[in-house]
Every structure is written in C-alpha cells, then in structure tokens.
Design a protein around this motif. Structure first.
Motif, PDB file in Angstrom:
ATOM      1  N   SER A   8      25.238  10.841 -20.184  1.00  0.00           N
ATOM      2  CA  SER A   8      23.781  10.869 -20.313  1.00  0.00           C
ATOM      3  C   SER A   8      23.379  11.773 -21.468  1.00  0.00           C
ATOM      4  N   ARG A   9      22.226  11.497 -22.040  1.00  0.00           N
ATOM      5  CA  ARG A   9      21.663  12.374 -23.059  1.00  0.00           C
ATOM      6  C   ARG A   9      20.735  13.407 -22.443  1.00  0.00           C
ATOM      7  N   ASP A  10      20.442  13.240 -21.177  1.00  0.00           N
ATOM      8  CA  ASP A  10      19.617  14.226 -20.489  1.00  0.00           C
ATOM      9  C   ASP A  10      20.341  15.573 -20.496  1.00  0.00           C
ATOM     10  N   GLU A  11      19.613  16.649 -20.703  1.00  0.00           N
ATOM     11  CA  GLU A  11      20.233  17.964 -20.865  1.00  0.00           C
ATOM     12  C   GLU A  11      20.891  18.490 -19.590  1.00  0.00           C
ATOM     13  N   LYS A  12      20.286  18.275 -18.450  1.00  0.00           N
ATOM     14  CA  LYS A  12      20.659  19.023 -17.254  1.00  0.00           C
ATOM     15  C   LYS A  12      21.939  18.470 -16.604  1.00  0.00           C
ATOM     16  N   PHE A  13      22.916  19.341 -16.475  1.00  0.00           N
ATOM     17  CA  PHE A  13      24.245  18.989 -15.987  1.00  0.00           C
ATOM     18  C   PHE A  13      24.675  20.054 -14.991  1.00  0.00           C
ATOM     19  N   LEU A  14      25.047  19.634 -13.790  1.00  0.00           N
ATOM     20  CA  LEU A  14      25.475  20.556 -12.741  1.00  0.00           C
ATOM     21  C   LEU A  14      26.972  20.436 -12.506  1.00  0.00           C
ATOM     22  N   ASP A  15      27.676  21.559 -12.566  1.00  0.00           N
ATOM     23  CA  ASP A  15      29.079  21.638 -12.170  1.00  0.00           C
ATOM     24  C   ASP A  15      29.116  22.339 -10.817  1.00  0.00           C
ATOM     25  N   ALA A  16      29.306  21.569  -9.764  1.00  0.00           N
ATOM     26  CA  ALA A  16      29.266  22.089  -8.399  1.00  0.00           C
ATOM     27  C   ALA A  16      30.673  22.471  -7.957  1.00  0.00           C
ATOM     28  N   GLY A  17      30.949  23.771  -7.959  1.00  0.00           N
ATOM     29  CA  GLY A  17      32.286  24.257  -7.663  1.00  0.00           C
ATOM     30  C   GLY A  17      33.078  24.420  -8.941  1.00  0.00           C
ATOM     31  N   ASP A  62      24.421  25.076   0.489  1.00  0.00           N
ATOM     32  CA  ASP A  62      23.026  25.523   0.463  1.00  0.00           C
ATOM     33  C   ASP A  62      22.582  25.751  -0.975  1.00  0.00           C
ATOM     34  N   LEU A  63      22.655  24.708  -1.771  1.00  0.00           N
ATOM     35  CA  LEU A  63      22.298  24.830  -3.180  1.00  0.00           C
ATOM     36  C   LEU A  63      20.791  25.054  -3.338  1.00  0.00           C
ATOM     37  N   PRO A  64      20.379  25.895  -4.291  1.00  0.00           N
ATOM     38  CA  PRO A  64      18.981  26.322  -4.365  1.00  0.00           C
ATOM     39  C   PRO A  64      18.075  25.448  -5.234  1.00  0.00           C
ATOM     40  N   PHE A  65      18.553  24.317  -5.701  1.00  0.00           N
ATOM     41  CA  PHE A  65      17.835  23.576  -6.727  1.00  0.00           C
ATOM     42  C   PHE A  65      16.772  22.635  -6.171  1.00  0.00           C
ATOM     43  N   ARG A  66      15.830  22.295  -7.032  1.00  0.00           N
ATOM     44  CA  ARG A  66      14.829  21.283  -6.715  1.00  0.00           C
ATOM     45  C   ARG A  66      15.509  19.922  -6.585  1.00  0.00           C
ATOM     46  N   LEU A  67      14.947  19.058  -5.771  1.00  0.00           N
ATOM     47  CA  LEU A  67      15.477  17.710  -5.641  1.00  0.00           C
ATOM     48  C   LEU A  67      15.341  16.965  -6.964  1.00  0.00           C
ATOM     49  N   GLU A  68      16.300  16.082  -7.220  1.00  0.00           N
ATOM     50  CA  GLU A  68      16.300  15.230  -8.407  1.00  0.00           C
ATOM     51  C   GLU A  68      16.240  16.039  -9.704  1.00  0.00           C
ATOM     52  N   SER A  69      16.957  17.138  -9.754  1.00  0.00           N
ATOM     53  CA  SER A  69      16.917  18.020 -10.920  1.00  0.00           C
ATOM     54  C   SER A  69      17.941  17.671 -11.994  1.00  0.00           C
ATOM     55  N   PHE A  70      18.998  16.940 -11.630  1.00  0.00           N
ATOM     56  CA  PHE A  70      20.111  16.736 -12.554  1.00  0.00           C
ATOM     57  C   PHE A  70      20.390  15.254 -12.761  1.00  0.00           C
ATOM     58  N   CYS A  71      20.700  14.915 -14.002  1.00  0.00           N
ATOM     59  CA  CYS A  71      21.083  13.545 -14.300  1.00  0.00           C
ATOM     60  C   CYS A  71      22.576  13.349 -14.101  1.00  0.00           C
ATOM     61  N   SER A  75      26.200  19.932 -25.956  1.00  0.00           N
ATOM     62  CA  SER A  75      24.803  20.284 -26.241  1.00  0.00           C
ATOM     63  C   SER A  75      23.954  20.262 -24.972  1.00  0.00           C
ATOM     64  N   ARG A  76      24.560  19.956 -23.833  1.00  0.00           N
ATOM     65  CA  ARG A  76      23.801  19.856 -22.584  1.00  0.00           C
ATOM     66  C   ARG A  76      23.594  21.227 -21.941  1.00  0.00           C
ATOM     67  N   GLN A  77      22.581  21.311 -21.103  1.00  0.00           N
ATOM     68  CA  GLN A  77      22.305  22.532 -20.348  1.00  0.00           C
ATOM     69  C   GLN A  77      23.182  22.511 -19.099  1.00  0.00           C
ATOM     70  N   ILE A  78      24.201  23.343 -19.046  1.00  0.00           N
ATOM     71  CA  ILE A  78      25.211  23.285 -17.997  1.00  0.00           C
ATOM     72  C   ILE A  78      25.009  24.419 -16.997  1.00  0.00           C
ATOM     73  N   ILE A  79      24.791  24.053 -15.748  1.00  0.00           N
ATOM     74  CA  ILE A  79      24.672  25.017 -14.663  1.00  0.00           C
ATOM     75  C   ILE A  79      25.992  24.987 -13.910  1.00  0.00           C
ATOM     76  N   ALA A  80      26.784  26.041 -14.057  1.00  0.00           N
ATOM     77  CA  ALA A  80      28.120  26.111 -13.460  1.00  0.00           C
ATOM     78  C   ALA A  80      28.048  26.987 -12.219  1.00  0.00           C
ATOM     79  N   VAL A  81      28.277  26.363 -11.053  1.00  0.00           N
ATOM     80  CA  VAL A  81      28.042  27.019  -9.763  1.00  0.00           C
ATOM     81  C   VAL A  81      29.352  27.228  -9.019  1.00  0.00           C
ATOM     82  N   ASP A  82      29.531  28.425  -8.495  1.00  0.00           N
ATOM     83  CA  ASP A  82      30.650  28.705  -7.604  1.00  0.00           C
ATOM     84  C   ASP A  82      30.240  29.844  -6.674  1.00  0.00           C
ATOM     85  N   GLN A  83      30.821  29.870  -5.475  1.00  0.00           N
ATOM     86  CA  GLN A  83      30.486  30.931  -4.529  1.00  0.00           C
ATOM     87  C   GLN A  83      31.312  32.191  -4.767  1.00  0.00           C
TER      88      GLN A  83
END
Length: 244
Positions: free
Chosen positions: A76-85, A140-149, A100-108
């Motif tokens: 996708s060309r959409d910026e928002k990218f979630l790495d869950a774990g 228990d992810l804190p994000f808004r619904l439909e936030s990531f492509c 060039s994407r906005q990467i949110i890298a999540v881990d506990q």
C-alpha cells in the motif's frame, strides 16, 4: 507536529501513550512490569537470527521473513503500518529504515524494544523519525479502529492460545481495502520441526502446536475467500485482504 503528537493521532480517545525512554513509548499502566521475553531477548536474537537455526529447526531462512515484510510494506502507499509483536526488529530493522511509511512497531517486552532501538541506531546512526517504538499488549492495543492499511504480525501466532481473538483485534484496526500479513509455525510432516514445536510447547514457550488446516479454518472463518496461504517448512505465511 512532534513524534508524540503523530502517535497520539492513532490512539483511541480513552487511551494514552507516554514517552518512557528515549524513542520508546508505552501504552501500559506500569511499563516496568517484567515480561516473559525480557530475560530472553539477547539469547533470542543470538539464536533465531542464524540461518542454521531456521534451516534445521523450521526449514526456512531469515530472508523469508525479510521478503514477507518487504511484501507487506509494498502492499500500500498509505503511510500507516502496524508491526504487531515487532520484537527487536531482528528481520525488519533494515528495511524499515529504508521505508517511507509511518511504522508503529509494538511489543510488550521493554527489553525487546530496547534492542530494537539499539539495532536502528547501529544501522542508521539514530532512530528514524518515521519509526515509532511502542510498548503495548497485543490483547489490548490502544489504537483507533480502522487506523492502519497494513498490519504485520510476524512469528507471533504460535504463542497465542486464542488466535481467533487476536485476529479479530487486528482486523478491527484494518481500514477498508487493507491487508494483514501473518506468519505462524505449524506442525506438518517435518519430524525435526514437529519435535521442537512439542518441546517448546511442553516448556511453556509456545501454545499447543496447530497444523496448517486448523489455522486455515480459523482464517477462512474470519475472512472468507480473502485469504492466501503459503507454507515453507514449518512456517505458514498468511495474507488476508478486506473487501473494498
């Protein structure tokens, strides 16, 4: 707009994140609570990074995970990218830096995120401003619904007993037309891989091993026909697509 403000744009109204260390944020009430992987982070990186380990135990190569991540980034060309774990960004750090994407890298695990920070600094000299390291619970992810492509969940599912709930949680974060990319170890006809999966199950590292067909059933139920599968060795590579 600074990094905190950009991250808060993705966070649900009733939730919060805060900076707890340089370049590391947390959505947990108490970031200092130890996690299972905190004491294993260094050993995990040392062993799991090798071609020998992946080839012998799982019939794969580190490049398989890197290529799969690259496919997700290019989906996708959409910026928002979630790495869950995200772990320590062991297989993903270098290509995240180049993206060039906005990467949110999540881990506990805070120890894993610290190693991720170190890896980014070692590779590029600093933590790139488009990569956000966030401590959060995948249940228990804190994000808004439909936030990531695009959502990537690499080598995590075999650690979750309630895969259906995790899939549902990730699906809820996916915007229309988006994709989820997941990998999971599965049992099949590889005796070495099956043996080691059962060892890790008995020691409490993994949940009871699933086979490819039980995993397919879970994803087919959640996504219908919009799922593609590939299996290499003991690793299943799964891509889902939401209908427009």
């Amino acid at each position: 707009m600074d990094a905190s403000d950009k991250l808060m744009e993705l966070v649900a109204e009733e939730r919060f994140v805060r900076l707890i260390e340089e370049n590391i944020y947390s959505a947990l009430p108490d970031p200092s609570v130890p996690h299972h992987y905190d004491k294993r982070a260094a050993l995990y990186d040392l062993v799991v990074s090798t071609r020998l380990y992946n080839s012998v135990m799982w019939g794969t190569s580190p490049s398989d995970y890197t290529d799969f991540t690259r496919q997700a980034l290019k989906s996708s060309r959409d910026e928002k990218f979630l790495d869950a774990g995200c772990g320590s960004l062991l297989f993903t750090g270098r290509i995240y830096i180049e993206s060039s994407r906005q990467i949110i890298a999540v881990d506990q695990s805070l120890a894993m995120l610290r190693r991720a920070r170190q890896r980014l600094i070692r590779l590029s000299g600093y933590v790139p401003e488009h990569i956000y390291l966030l401590q959060a619970d995948l249940d228990d992810l804190p994000f808004r619904l439909e936030s990531f492509c695009t959502v990537l969940c690499l080598n995590v599912l075999h650690q979750f007993a309630d895969v259906a709930a995790l899939i549902s949680n990730l699906n809820a974060l996916l915007s229309n037309g988006g994709n989820i990319y997941l990998t999971s170890l599965v049992s099949n006809n590889r005796s070495v891989g099956n043996w080691y999966l059962n060892v890790l199950f008995r020691t409490g590292e993994f949940v009871r091993p699933r086979n490819e067909w039980s995993l397919r059933e879970l994803f087919d139920k959640a996504f219908g026909q919009n799922v593609s599968y590939a299996v290499k060795g003991n690793m299943a590579f799964i891509t889902t697509a939401m209908s427009e």
